[in-house]
Design an enzyme around this catalytic site. Structure first.
Site, PDB file in Angstrom:
ATOM      1  CG  HIS A 379      -2.240   0.578   0.757  1.00 52.23           C
ATOM      2  ND1 HIS A 379      -2.507   1.720  -0.023  1.00 52.23           N
ATOM      3  CD2 HIS A 379      -3.623   0.199   1.441  1.00 52.23           C
ATOM      4  CE1 HIS A 379      -3.641   1.840   0.151  1.00 52.23           C
ATOM      5  NE2 HIS A 379      -4.307   1.296   1.006  1.00 52.23           N
ATOM      6  CE1 TYR A 493      -8.010   6.830   8.158  1.00 53.01           C
ATOM      7  CE2 TYR A 493      -8.671   5.280   6.602  1.00 53.01           C
ATOM      8  CZ  TYR A 493      -7.972   6.180   6.952  1.00 53.01           C
ATOM      9  OH  TYR A 493      -7.100   6.479   6.037  1.00 53.01           O
ATOM     10  CB  SER A 495     -10.042   5.068   2.838  1.00 49.85           C
ATOM     11  OG  SER A 495      -9.121   5.389   2.066  1.00 49.85           O
ATOM     12  CB  THR A 506      -6.474   8.444   1.426  1.00 50.18           C
ATOM     13  OG1 THR A 506      -5.511   8.536   2.243  1.00 50.18           O
ATOM     14  CG2 THR A 506      -6.472   7.419   0.184  1.00 50.18           C
TER      15      THR A 506
END
Length: 661
Positions: A379, A493, A495, A506
């Site tokens: 990532h 959270y 994204s 992001t």
């Protein structure tokens, strides 16, 4: 008709950033695998990076707006006394250190006009984190099966995935992959007129031309790191390695490593039969599983892996590691049969046992023995927008335009299989490290709970008819399920991509709002005076609030990344930590019990990631036209994914029941 050599043909193909399509080449003189129809996935009129130079820069929010949004996110989570303290901390920050930090950030941003203010610190955040990559960071996506099962056999599927991936790569490298554009009104902008007009506009102004069509080009700076890229562990901080000159693929099977060239000396993609022959030879290699599978070391804590890798280099494995690092990507051929075992499917693509993986590669394509296929990706180099674009384009190509067919399997010859087996030199120390990490990783994955649910009663289409955001429905369901289980709301959270801006990454949406808390309380009361009509209006209010947060985040007006960078600037200066970051509420908000992300697409049947905190849930979800899907992970002894999934199904039903009245 005329005759072209390979070199001459390749030279004339590039003209003013585009491809001159040669429709009628003499088949007797030019191989059908040399022409653009085979070599390129797309031949765009508009160059791939045409809009890149004119993309707007990621805006720095006003400090006052960020503080206001931050306080709003804390309101549902804090009691009255805690909220008063947090509010006081915010006021002090606004009046004192915040102003100085904001000025420094603006100055830094002005000095680096080629990028965004979040890009470098966000890369740094990823690369400095010492946690292992699998589960913690690497997400996975699984492809839907092919309509003809014959194309889902392991060899045929793997070959077509490789060929289509290379076609995508070649289009990208030659600047003829269709630019990534968000079309507000596709009927007006996703047209030949749009392409004919915008390609004539100079790159430094091209974004504005697209805007006139209500189309928004997206940042494509991450795409180059899809291929030939690996995250290499280092002490304290990793590095991203990229070698665009490499022409080989690395294949893993039973913990063994193989390599073969998939591009020739002229950068032409080898024929499907040549690639298939190499894969077939690997599948027929009857060696038992590797007793010392080096790939399991990529599941280690990063400093430990850095030390183990240094020892591998010292013991004669430098060239093998370089071969793996520079490979176009990794193809994983598993001996697992997935069948209808959904739990096995999720675990195979999220983590497996680590012995037949290399989690450091930018991405690995994984194909099971029975032809199930998907991707696991690292990532740090990029985000879901780039990966999903690649994932969808390749799926469309292998489904509509497969280059290798089941009836060709018997035509393969071993003579065309030129494969190199990468044999690591393993001494007693490396053997001991590998054995220890295998046991450690097995213990880790044994503690991981993973479950899923698919709600078939409604999806995107019905949500729109009911005038409610599908994403808001999903996020409300996540809150409601947790509230039913624990009688509280928690830091959450979601994204959100900021790819509409140059080098955007992001932003965070904070879907736990006062509106969601209010409806959760109302829907969990044993007796309520509220009618279903009242509850429905509350859900609609919740959806409106969520839409505002989403719009702000997409436009770079969230608060999380802004505060994150201000905190980093403060830390670098060595001054006293600002009071806003000393407040326990700041760390609590960033301890995300519910961590959620979506990569919705009709070609994705599953996707997900691990919990980001030990006592949290990792929630990957899909919103499709007629159904909603969720994959949930947690750790034993903290929270229970299966229990949460069961409650989530109940939450979907309750919300659907209210909305349908």
């Amino acid at each position: 008709m005329f005759v072209l050599t390979r070199n001459k043909f390749q030279k004339i193909m590039i003209k003013r950033g585009g491809i001159v399509l040669t429709q009628r080449l003499a088949r007797s003189t030019v191989s059908s695998y040399d022409i653009s129809e085979y070599q390129y996935l797309q031949v765009s009129k508009v160059p791939t990076l045409h809009f890149q130079a004119s993309l707007p820069r990621l805006p720095i929010p006003k400090l006052e707006d960020t503080c206001k949004r931050y306080l709003n996110a804390q309101k549902p989570l804090l009691n009255e006394k805690e909220l008063q303290n947090t509010s006081a901390c915010i006021s002090k920050f606004l009046a004192n250190e915040g102003q100085s930090l904001q000025k420094q950030l603006i100055h830094i941003n002005n000095e680096n006009s080629h990028t965004s203010y979040i890009s470098e610190p966000w890369f740094d955040m990823y690369l400095r984190d010492r946690k292992p990559l699998p589960i913690n960071y690497n997400p996975f996506l699984v492809y839907s099966p092919e309509s003809d099962p014959k194309y889902d056999t392991q060899l045929v599927k793997a070959t077509n995935l490789v060929v289509s991936s290379l076609r995508f790569l070649k289009s990208l490298k030659n600047n003829i992959l269709e630019p990534e554009v968000f079309h507000m009104k596709p009927e007006k902008s996703d047209t030949e007129l749009f392409r004919n007009v915008t390609r004539l506009i100079p790159p430094r102004f091209s974004w504005y031309g697209a805007y006139l069509f209500k189309a928004f080009p997206l940042d494509m700076s991450q795409y180059k790191n899809l291929f030939n890229t690996t995250r290499i562990p280092g002490l304290e901080k990793d590095v991203i390695f990229h070698d665009s000159s490499a022409k080989h693929l690395v294949v893993l099977r039973r913990g063994h490593f193989y390599a073969f060239d998939v591009l020739d000396s002229n950068d032409f993609i080898r024929s499907p039969k040549e690639i298939a022959a190499c894969l077939k030879a690997i599948l027929e290699d009857d060696r038992p599983p590797n007793k010392h599978p080096v790939g399991v070391l990529t599941t280690s804590e990063r400093d430990q892996w850095a030390q183990a890798r240094s020892h591998l280099v010292e013991t004669g494995n430098r060239e093998i590691l370089k071969k793996i690092d520079s490979a176009v990507f990794a193809m994983i051929l598993d001996d697992e049969v997935i069948g209808t075992d959904h739990n096995k499917l999720l675990r195979t693509y999220l983590h497996a046992d680590g012995t037949n993986r290399w989690f450091d590669k930018s991405f690995s394509l994984i194909v099971s023995k029975d032809g199930c296929s998907g991707i696991n990706f690292e990532h740090s180099w990029g985000d879901g927008v780039a990966v999903l674009r690649y994932f969808q384009d390749v799926k469309a190509d292998i489904s509509k335009n497969p280059k290798f067919h089941p009836n060709e399997v018997n035509e393969l010859t071993q003579e065309s299989a030129n494969i190199e087996r990468l044999q690591f030199s393993i001494d007693a120390e490396s053997e001991n490290i590998i054995n220890q990490q295998k046991a450690k990783y097995q213990d880790w994955i044994n503690r991981l709970c993973i479950d899923y649910t698919i709600y078939e009663e409604f999806g995107k289409n019905q949500c729109k008819k009911l005038r409610v955001s599908p994403d808001a429905v999903m996020q409300l369901a996540f809150q409601l399920a947790l509230y039913i289980l624990e009688n509280k709301v928690v830091p959450t959270y979601e994204s959100c991509s900021t790819a509409a801006y140059k080098h955007g990454r992001t932003e965070t949406i904070r879907p736990c709002t006062l509106e969601t808390k209010k409806i959760c309380i109302a829907m969990t009361r044993q007796q309520t005076e509220l009618s279903k009509s009242d509850l429905k209006n509350m859900i609609l209010d919740c959806s409106k609030a969520h839409n505002v947060l989403t719009k702000e985040a997409v436009m770079g007006q969230g608060f999380d990344r802004h505060l994150f960078v201000l905190k980093k600037i403060s830390e670098k200066s060595g001054s006293t930590k600002p009071v806003i970051f000393q407040d326990p509420a700041y760390d609590a908000l960033n301890h995300n019990i519910l961590s959620t992300s979506t990569l919705s697409s009709p070609v994705v049947i599953a996707g997900g990631f691990g919990p980001v905190v030990a006592d949290g849930y990792g929630i990957g979800y899909m919103i499709q036209d007629e159904r909603l899907g969720t994959v949930v992970t947690s750790y034993e002894g903290n929270r229970n994914a299966t229990k949460y999934v069961q409650t989530l199904e109940h939450a979907f039903k309750k919300i659907h029941d209210v909305l349908s009245k």
